[in-house]
Each structure stands twice: as structure tokens, then as C-alpha cells.
Design an enzyme around this catalytic site. Sequence first.
Site, PDB file in Angstrom:
ATOM      1  CB  CYS A 324      -1.557  -6.531  -0.931  1.00 33.88           C
ATOM      2  SG  CYS A 324      -1.224  -5.365   0.425  1.00 33.88           S
ATOM      3  CG  HIS A 424       1.392 -10.022   0.940  1.00 34.74           C
ATOM      4  ND1 HIS A 424       1.577  -9.691  -0.377  1.00 34.74           N
ATOM      5  CD2 HIS A 424       1.144  -8.864   1.592  1.00 34.74           C
ATOM      6  CE1 HIS A 424       1.463  -8.379  -0.522  1.00 34.74           C
ATOM      7  NE2 HIS A 424       1.182  -7.856   0.657  1.00 34.74           N
TER       8      HIS A 424
END
Length: 485
Positions: A324, A424
Site C-alpha cells: 500500500c 493488504h
Amino acid sequence: MAGIMVVGTASSAGKSLTAAALCRIFNNNGLRVIPFKAQNMSLNSYVTMEGLEMGRAQVLQAQAGRIEPSALMNPILLKPTSDRKSQVIIKGKPYMNMDAVEYYEFKPQLKAMIKEIYNELQAKCDVMVLEGAGSPAEINLKDDDLVNMGMAEMADVPVLLVADIDRGGVFASIYGTIMLLEEHERKRIKGIIINKFRGDKSILQGGLDKIEELTGIPVVGVIPFMNIKLDEEDGATHFNCTKGGDIDICVIKTPRISNFTDFDAFRFDEDVNVRYITSPEEVGYADMIVIPGSKNTIEDLRWLKRAGFEEVIKKFKGTVFGICGGYQMLGREIIDEEGWEVNKGEVERGLGIFNTITVFKGEKITTNVEGTALGHKIYGYEIHSGKTFNNENPFVKINTKQGEMVDYTDGEHVGDKYFGTYIHGIFDSNEFREFILNRIRRSKNLEEKKSVDLRERREEELEKLAEIYKDNLDMDYIYKLIGRD
């Protein structure tokens, strides 16, 4: 419809796991159960199947109750963006950034919404399991309380108080917490749970008798110190080594690190050690460096460069993995087109490993995904601001988004050394985790190993958690509290 609330003498006393244990115990007894936490502050969040954001503690509790997580179980989520401000997420969607004064002026407007959501969920189950936040005795925060005794009063439920004996001072913390409450609040506390006890329970008896005498509230359980491999309580993770092992993974602990539960999966691989580091000198002979997610990517990128990590990352001989915000940092530059983190239009130079450009513009992206990474099955979720362009070598293929078939790519990689992705939880996927770890094992002439299925192991750990609590709580008394004699 019934309910029960778990509050704690302090953060990390054990509220989240106690609530999860009750969810599983009740569900194993045939009850439909729904967890609820009116307000959570955490940088560890999760994306539901509807693409909405919520705290991970209630996700675990929903899994304990064998139901799909819903953002309504955590209608208000506060995600700190700086020392003074937090992003306020309401019913799973970003609302706005506020400082503490702004939020506390805004908070009274939320009570009616919380009550409505609670009643909606309560109508769908046999028992609600509520969790408080921090301590109910934070006397400076008690006005317009939405999450502790104020929530218990709104829901009209009995309360269990959890205290952590491993930290010391347990009886003082129990007595002090109770005495700082108003009389009507004290009457709502129906039981005390002493958590994380090491040793023979009989040596506690004198203290148990005295605290019951002083407070008039029974001690309904003494929970032993446990080695349970479940998500850490929100905001209370201790960034230490998990264990010794042949494989050494360093996670760079940036100032605004978020979603550090991405690395909990490695706890199930016995030869893997995870360390959280804050200086390049700590890298040592690590096999993999991870740049994690961030709630303030540009600020953390600047910190990374000032701390001297840029040179280390470029010269590192092992694997570098960005997730991310960490993925964005590995690119050529980040452009804050709309002024989300810095001045509008400001450009920040990235680490230059990838030729990618990330632009902060448009709506926040929150979505569940499934697919493959270098041919290995993965699942996880995206939760990020900004979009990344110039992807020359994406290594993830997404084929399911929010449960619907799609076809697009994610991430970037350079050879078999540098990897970046928005996903994630990618290491929760046992096939991909096994692939990454076995690459390292082969490079070190170690025996290849299978990685466990995290979903199956989570179920085993939840059952283990429930058994420990069931054996050490007065469940007959607790069932009476919820009207299930």
C-alpha cells in the site's frame, strides 16, 4: 433481545479477545450473536464485502460469532492522520478529518445514529456483545460518552470489567476504575474479570475476596496468560520480535504505520522471525525488508529518507516488499494533486525502485479482492488513497472484486527482488506466503516447508480461546446476566 458489554481498566486489558471469546461461546451454544463497538480508534482496519471500512477487532469478533463482518458493528472509526487530527469514518465511509476539539463538538450528533444502528442489529440476533474503548473512567472524556458506560446505558446492558494483572497493580486499577464512575454506572458493572494471570489461582484468593468486599461486585473469572495467535488488540500491538527463526523479516516501523496486522500471518511459520525496526543499522542480515502501509504516506516517505533507509533499500541483497503506502514509496514520485497530505500539487520524490507515479486524487479506494500473484492464489483487500500509474511489471492478477468477476492487474516488481502491491493481507494467503518464504529458504539452503491455511488456523485459535474462557469464567452467572438461565 439481550446484550452484554465488556469494558477494561485500560487499553490492552483484554477487552477485544474477551468479547471474541464470548461471541464464540454463545454461538457454540446455539445463539445468534453480533459484536458491536460504537467507536474505535485504530490504524488497523478491514474492508467488508460491501467495500466499507471497519476496525479489525470487530471483524475477529464477527468471525468468532460465525457471521460476515459489517461496518455497522463499528459505526465510527477514527484513524489518526497526525498527532492532532484523525480521519473520521462513519458507517464505513470517510467523512472528514477532525482534530480532538472539532470531533468532541461533533460527537453529540452521532448518538441518535448509534442508537438506531444498535437497535437494527439487536433485532437480528439473540445476544449483542459490546466492547468499550480504553477505560470507562477517563473522566475528562465522559461527557457525551458514546462507547463505554454511555453506550451501556443506551443499550441498557450489564457490564463486565476486565483488568490485566500481568502489568501489576490490578486491584488498584479495578478499585480506581469503579470508584471514578457515577453511582448509576457502578451499579451497571455486574462482574470483574482478571486477565493474563500466571501461576496458581489460590494465591489470589485473599485479593479476590477483598476486592469483592470493597466494590460489592463479584469476580466472575481469572483468565490465565495465553499463547493465542489471534490479531493483537487495536492500538496495543507491541512491536517486538515474534520469535527466533532461520528466516529474518524486518518491518520498517514508520511514524504513521498502519495495518501492521498484515504480518501476523508469519507467526504461524515457526522458522520465521519478524522484527519492527526504526533505523537502518537494525537491518543486519535480514532476509526481507517490508515497507508497510501508512496513514500519511508522504510524511513517512520523508522520514524514511531522512533516517537513511533509501540507500539500504537500494543496496539490500534480499527481498524488499512494499504494501500500500510502502508500494507507493517505492515508485518514482507521489503527486498530491488535491492537497490530501501536503500542499496542493506538491510532488515528493519516491525511492525510485519502480518507474511508477502515484497521484492523490479522487475517492478513497476500499475493496475486497481475490486473484493470483505470480501464479499463486491470493486474497485480501485494498484500502488506500490515490492511484498508481506507469506499472510496467505488475505481478498480481485480480479476478474477483467485491465477489464479482473482474480482470485487472495490481502492483509492480523488479526481478525477484523488489515487490509492491496495494493488497493488504496478501501474506494471509498461504499459497503466496509459502512461495515467498520458500524462495528465501532455497537461497539459504534450508528445507522448504508448507504454510498453514490462516483461515483454518484462526478457527482453531478461536475454539482454543473459547475453551480457555469457558473453563475459567462463571458462565452460569453470565448466562443469567443475558437472561439465558
